[in-house]
Design an enzyme around this catalytic site. Structure first.
Site, PDB file in Angstrom:
ATOM      1  CG  ASN A 140      -0.276   0.089   2.529  1.00 12.28           C
ATOM      2  OD1 ASN A 140       0.959   0.123   2.582  1.00 12.28           O
ATOM      3  ND2 ASN A 140      -1.047   0.133   3.601  1.00 12.28           N
ATOM      4  CB  SER A 146      11.758  -9.275  14.582  1.00 11.42           C
ATOM      5  OG  SER A 146      12.679  -8.549  15.347  1.00 11.42           O
ATOM      6  CE1 TYR A 172       7.843  -4.758  13.638  1.00 13.80           C
ATOM      7  CE2 TYR A 172       9.588  -5.045  15.260  1.00 13.80           C
ATOM      8  CZ  TYR A 172       9.092  -5.237  13.980  1.00 13.80           C
ATOM      9  OH  TYR A 172       9.847  -5.905  13.056  1.00 13.80           O
ATOM     10  CE  LYS A 231       7.370  -8.175  12.311  1.00 10.51           C
ATOM     11  NZ  LYS A 231       6.840  -8.367  10.973  1.00 10.51           N
ATOM     12  CG  PHE A 240      19.596 -11.751  14.679  1.00  4.74           C
ATOM     13  CD1 PHE A 240      18.858 -12.879  14.287  1.00  4.74           C
ATOM     14  CD2 PHE A 240      19.920 -11.634  16.001  1.00  4.74           C
ATOM     15  CE1 PHE A 240      18.471 -13.854  15.213  1.00  4.74           C
ATOM     16  CE2 PHE A 240      19.556 -12.610  16.936  1.00  4.74           C
ATOM     17  CZ  PHE A 240      18.834 -13.707  16.540  1.00  4.74           C
ATOM     18  CG  ASN A 241      20.034  -5.534  14.623  1.00  2.08           C
ATOM     19  OD1 ASN A 241      19.741  -6.554  15.230  1.00  2.08           O
ATOM     20  ND2 ASN A 241      19.853  -4.347  15.135  1.00  2.08           N
TER      21      ASN A 241
HETATM   22  P1  NAD Z   1       9.531  -1.543   5.175  1.00  2.73           P
HETATM   23  O1  NAD Z   1       8.648  -0.625   5.941  1.00  2.73           O
HETATM   24  O2  NAD Z   1      10.576  -0.960   4.319  1.00  2.73           O
HETATM   25  O3  NAD Z   1       8.633  -2.558   4.295  1.00  2.73           O
HETATM   26  C1  NAD Z   1       7.353  -2.945   4.689  1.00  2.73           C
HETATM   27  C2  NAD Z   1       6.434  -2.686   3.507  1.00  2.73           C
HETATM   28  O4  NAD Z   1       5.104  -3.093   3.848  1.00  2.73           O
HETATM   29  C3  NAD Z   1       6.364  -1.210   3.128  1.00  2.73           C
HETATM   30  O5  NAD Z   1       6.620  -1.098   1.740  1.00  2.73           O
HETATM   31  C4  NAD Z   1       4.939  -0.804   3.466  1.00  2.73           C
HETATM   32  O6  NAD Z   1       4.456   0.192   2.576  1.00  2.73           O
HETATM   33  C5  NAD Z   1       4.198  -2.117   3.351  1.00  2.73           C
HETATM   34  N1  NAD Z   1       2.985  -2.226   4.159  1.00  2.73           N
HETATM   35  C6  NAD Z   1       2.836  -1.960   5.478  1.00  2.73           C
HETATM   36  N2  NAD Z   1       1.562  -2.189   5.844  1.00  2.73           N
HETATM   37  C7  NAD Z   1       0.898  -2.629   4.760  1.00  2.73           C
HETATM   38  C8  NAD Z   1      -0.427  -3.025   4.518  1.00  2.73           C
HETATM   39  N3  NAD Z   1      -1.364  -3.002   5.474  1.00  2.73           N
HETATM   40  N4  NAD Z   1      -0.775  -3.419   3.269  1.00  2.73           N
HETATM   41  C9  NAD Z   1       0.143  -3.438   2.263  1.00  2.73           C
HETATM   42  N5  NAD Z   1       1.417  -3.055   2.449  1.00  2.73           N
HETATM   43  C10 NAD Z   1       1.788  -2.657   3.681  1.00  2.73           C
HETATM   44  O7  NAD Z   1      10.178  -2.552   6.241  1.00  2.73           O
HETATM   45  P2  NAD Z   1      11.322  -3.630   6.033  1.00  2.73           P
HETATM   46  O8  NAD Z   1      12.492  -3.205   6.837  1.00  2.73           O
HETATM   47  O9  NAD Z   1      11.486  -3.960   4.620  1.00  2.73           O
HETATM   48  O10 NAD Z   1      10.667  -4.851   6.807  1.00  2.73           O
HETATM   49  C11 NAD Z   1       9.943  -5.874   6.136  1.00  2.73           C
HETATM   50  C12 NAD Z   1       9.402  -6.831   7.178  1.00  2.73           C
HETATM   51  O11 NAD Z   1      10.485  -7.346   7.953  1.00  2.73           O
HETATM   52  C13 NAD Z   1       8.449  -6.160   8.169  1.00  2.73           C
HETATM   53  O12 NAD Z   1       7.415  -7.078   8.489  1.00  2.73           O
HETATM   54  C14 NAD Z   1       9.322  -5.934   9.378  1.00  2.73           C
HETATM   55  O13 NAD Z   1       8.580  -5.896  10.572  1.00  2.73           O
HETATM   56  C15 NAD Z   1      10.237  -7.151   9.328  1.00  2.73           C
HETATM   57  N6  NAD Z   1      11.509  -6.940  10.033  1.00  2.73           N
HETATM   58  C16 NAD Z   1      12.282  -5.864   9.705  1.00  2.73           C
HETATM   59  C17 NAD Z   1      13.475  -5.654  10.388  1.00  2.73           C
HETATM   60  C18 NAD Z   1      14.336  -4.453  10.067  1.00  2.73           C
HETATM   61  O14 NAD Z   1      15.196  -4.096  10.897  1.00  2.73           O
HETATM   62  N7  NAD Z   1      14.195  -3.804   8.917  1.00  2.73           N
HETATM   63  C19 NAD Z   1      13.883  -6.546  11.395  1.00  2.73           C
HETATM   64  C20 NAD Z   1      13.071  -7.639  11.684  1.00  2.73           C
HETATM   65  C21 NAD Z   1      11.878  -7.833  10.996  1.00  2.73           C
HETATM   66  N1  UDP Z   2      21.520   2.948  18.558  1.00  2.00           N
HETATM   67  C1  UDP Z   2      22.181   4.126  18.903  1.00  2.00           C
HETATM   68  N2  UDP Z   2      21.793   5.280  18.274  1.00  2.00           N
HETATM   69  C2  UDP Z   2      20.810   5.329  17.335  1.00  2.00           C
HETATM   70  C3  UDP Z   2      20.137   4.118  17.001  1.00  2.00           C
HETATM   71  C4  UDP Z   2      20.514   2.951  17.637  1.00  2.00           C
HETATM   72  O1  UDP Z   2      23.073   4.115  19.737  1.00  2.00           O
HETATM   73  O2  UDP Z   2      20.506   6.420  16.817  1.00  2.00           O
HETATM   74  C5  UDP Z   2      21.935   1.679  19.188  1.00  2.00           C
HETATM   75  C6  UDP Z   2      20.835   0.947  19.952  1.00  2.00           C
HETATM   76  O3  UDP Z   2      20.795   1.391  21.293  1.00  2.00           O
HETATM   77  C7  UDP Z   2      21.280  -0.516  19.802  1.00  2.00           C
HETATM   78  C8  UDP Z   2      21.948  -0.551  18.429  1.00  2.00           C
HETATM   79  O4  UDP Z   2      22.305   0.798  18.130  1.00  2.00           O
HETATM   80  O5  UDP Z   2      22.258  -0.835  20.773  1.00  2.00           O
HETATM   81  C9  UDP Z   2      21.028  -1.073  17.312  1.00  2.00           C
HETATM   82  O6  UDP Z   2      19.814  -0.351  17.351  1.00  2.00           O
HETATM   83  P1  UDP Z   2      18.732  -0.442  16.173  1.00  2.00           P
HETATM   84  O7  UDP Z   2      17.608   0.492  16.538  1.00  2.00           O
HETATM   85  O8  UDP Z   2      19.411  -0.223  14.870  1.00  2.00           O
HETATM   86  O9  UDP Z   2      18.256  -1.960  16.218  1.00  2.00           O
HETATM   87  P2  UDP Z   2      17.541  -2.810  17.394  1.00  2.00           P
HETATM   88  O10 UDP Z   2      18.516  -3.900  17.720  1.00  2.00           O
HETATM   89  O11 UDP Z   2      17.257  -1.915  18.534  1.00  2.00           O
HETATM   90  O12 UDP Z   2      16.316  -3.331  16.734  1.00  2.00           O
END
Ligand code: NAD
Ligand code: UDP
Length: 338
Positions: free
Chosen positions: A32, A124, A149, A153, A178-179
């Site tokens: 979306n 996550s 959030y 998950k 992870f990250n």
């Molecule tokens: P992102 O926000 O870049 O991508 C998510 C996408 O979903 C976006 O394009 C958004 O427009 C779309 N979206 C959200 N709600 C929607 C809905 N109701 N209908 C249709 N589309 C919708 O995030 P990302 O970093 O690419 O993350 C992707 C997935 O991975 C997410 O579920 C997120 O929670 C999970 N995740 C991300 C991280 C991270 O650090 N990036 C870590 C762990 C898990």
């Molecule tokens: N962090 C920080 N400054 C920032 C953002 C994050 O010091 O502006 C630190 C945060 O406290 C953590 C690590 O960086 O120790 C990774 O944070 P992030 O938000 O990227 O990922 P998280 O593991 O919290 O999902």
């Protein structure tokens, strides 16, 4: 296979689409665009020289989803769509539960009606809460999340597992990221946060590009070697490739399977800053701020299960992650905004 990719215009989704196409799959994208731009998909089309069927729709809209699924013969769904900002989820819990939980329930309902029973879900490391053991294996019990959030998950994982228990013909792969940091080597796609970045790497790259004066390091008095938080950073392209491997598991009728996607190596905030400075030849000024509520000291994975069962492991190290993050930011100082 033909894969329905929800949230495919986002950061991880766009990188995953490239790897799916490289592996010979077809994709259909639903997003979306609430946290992304269609330009990311145009760039993916450029990188892959492939046209990508894209539908701007909300996964809470059953009719729209159903109409899309009527048009294609979908083999599996990779479900990225969701809201993901931890701090925002605390301020807007209703919106997070509505979007992530109701959205996923609707999606499952429509998938079931179309007899699509193969689902890969973006979970996550946050579901481990304060982890019982480090490095974190998949056996580590799920913990108490510190924000809505994380709970979404946690709950969606449970929903998917219950679905499989009731109907074992579902194949469910839960990937606990992870990250993720880094970007595609082309520098054409990358992470594009709205407003002030919550995550470490986009904040660093915005300091590097001159949009922000200092990095704020959240606490230097943790029980870690240098006092700053330790995390398992993984290159987004490696993460994307993990999804292709997960599809192979689905093809083998894996039932329910949970995998950590990480490198298994933890880096502190200060180590990331130093690596970024040395790889890219610049200084990142920083200040030490108080701890961020909800943060834990140390979180890194044991990724061996994914290696053993999926034949997947991360190839890129911290240098590539820092190089590619900066390459994306420097070429696109305003993200996808022209
Ligand atoms: P992102 O926000 O870049 O991508 C998510 C996408 O979903 C976006 O394009 C958004 O427009 C779309 N979206 C959200 N709600 C929607 C809905 N109701 N209908 C249709 N589309 C919708 O995030 P990302 O970093 O690419 O993350 C992707 C997935 O991975 C997410 O579920 C997120 O929670 C999970 N995740 C991300 C991280 C991270 O650090 N990036 C870590 C762990 C898990
Ligand atoms: N962090 C920080 N400054 C920032 C953002 C994050 O010091 O502006 C630190 C945060 O406290 C953590 C690590 O960086 O120790 C990774 O944070 P992030 O938000 O990227 O990922 P998280 O593991 O919290 O999902």
């Amino acid at each position: 296979m033909t894969i329905l990719v929800t949230g495919g215009a986002g950061y991880i989704g766009s990188h995953t689409i490239i790897e799916l196409i490289v592996a010979g799959h077809n994709v259909v994208v639903v997003d979306n665009l609430c946290n992304s731009s269609k330009i990311s998909l145009e760039r993916v089309e450029r990188i892959t020289s492939t046209q990508i069927p894209f539908f701007q729709a909300d996964i809470r809209d059953k009719k729209a989803l159903s109409d899309i699924l009527d048009m294609y013969s979908i083999d599996a769904c990779i479900h990225f769509a969701g809201l993901k900002a931890v701090g925002e989820s605390t301020a807007y819990p209703y919106e997070y539960y509505d979007n992530n939980i109701i959205g996923t329930l609707n999606l499952i309902s429509v998938l079931r009606k179309h007899n699509i029973k193969n689902i890969i879900f973006s979970s996550s490391a946050t579901v481990y809460g304060e982890p019982a053991t480090i490095p974190i294996t998949e056996e580590c019990p799920k913990g108490k999340c510190t924000n809505p959030y994380g709970w979404t998950k946690w709950m969606i994982e449970q929903m998917l597992m219950d679905l499989h228990t009731a109907d074992p013909t579902f194949n469910i792969v839960i990937l606990r990221y992870f990250n993720p940091i880094g970007a595609h080597q082309s520098g054409l796609i990358g992470e594009n946060p709205n407003g002030v970045p919550n995550n470490l790497m986009p904040y660093i790259t915005q300091v590097a590009v001159g949009k922000r004066e200092y990095l704020h390091i959240f606490g230097n008095n943790y029980d870690t070697p240098d006092g700053t938080g330790v995390r398992d950073y993984i290159h987004v392209v490696d993460l994307a490739r993990g999804h292709v491997k997960a599809l192979e598991a689905i093809n083998r009728n894996c039932g329910v399977a949970i995998y950590n996607l990480g490198t298994g190596k933890g880096y502190s905030v200060l180590e990331i800053v130093k690596a970024f400075e040395s790889v890219n030849g610049m200084k990142i000024p920083y200040v030490i701020d108080p701890r961020r509520p909800g943060d834990i000291a140390t979180c890194y994975s044991d990724p061996q299960k994914a290696q053993r069962e999926l034949g997947w492991k991360a190839d890129n190290g911290i240098e590539e992650m820092c190089r590619d993050s900066w390459n994306w930011q420097r070429r696109n100082p305003n993200g996808y905004e022209q």
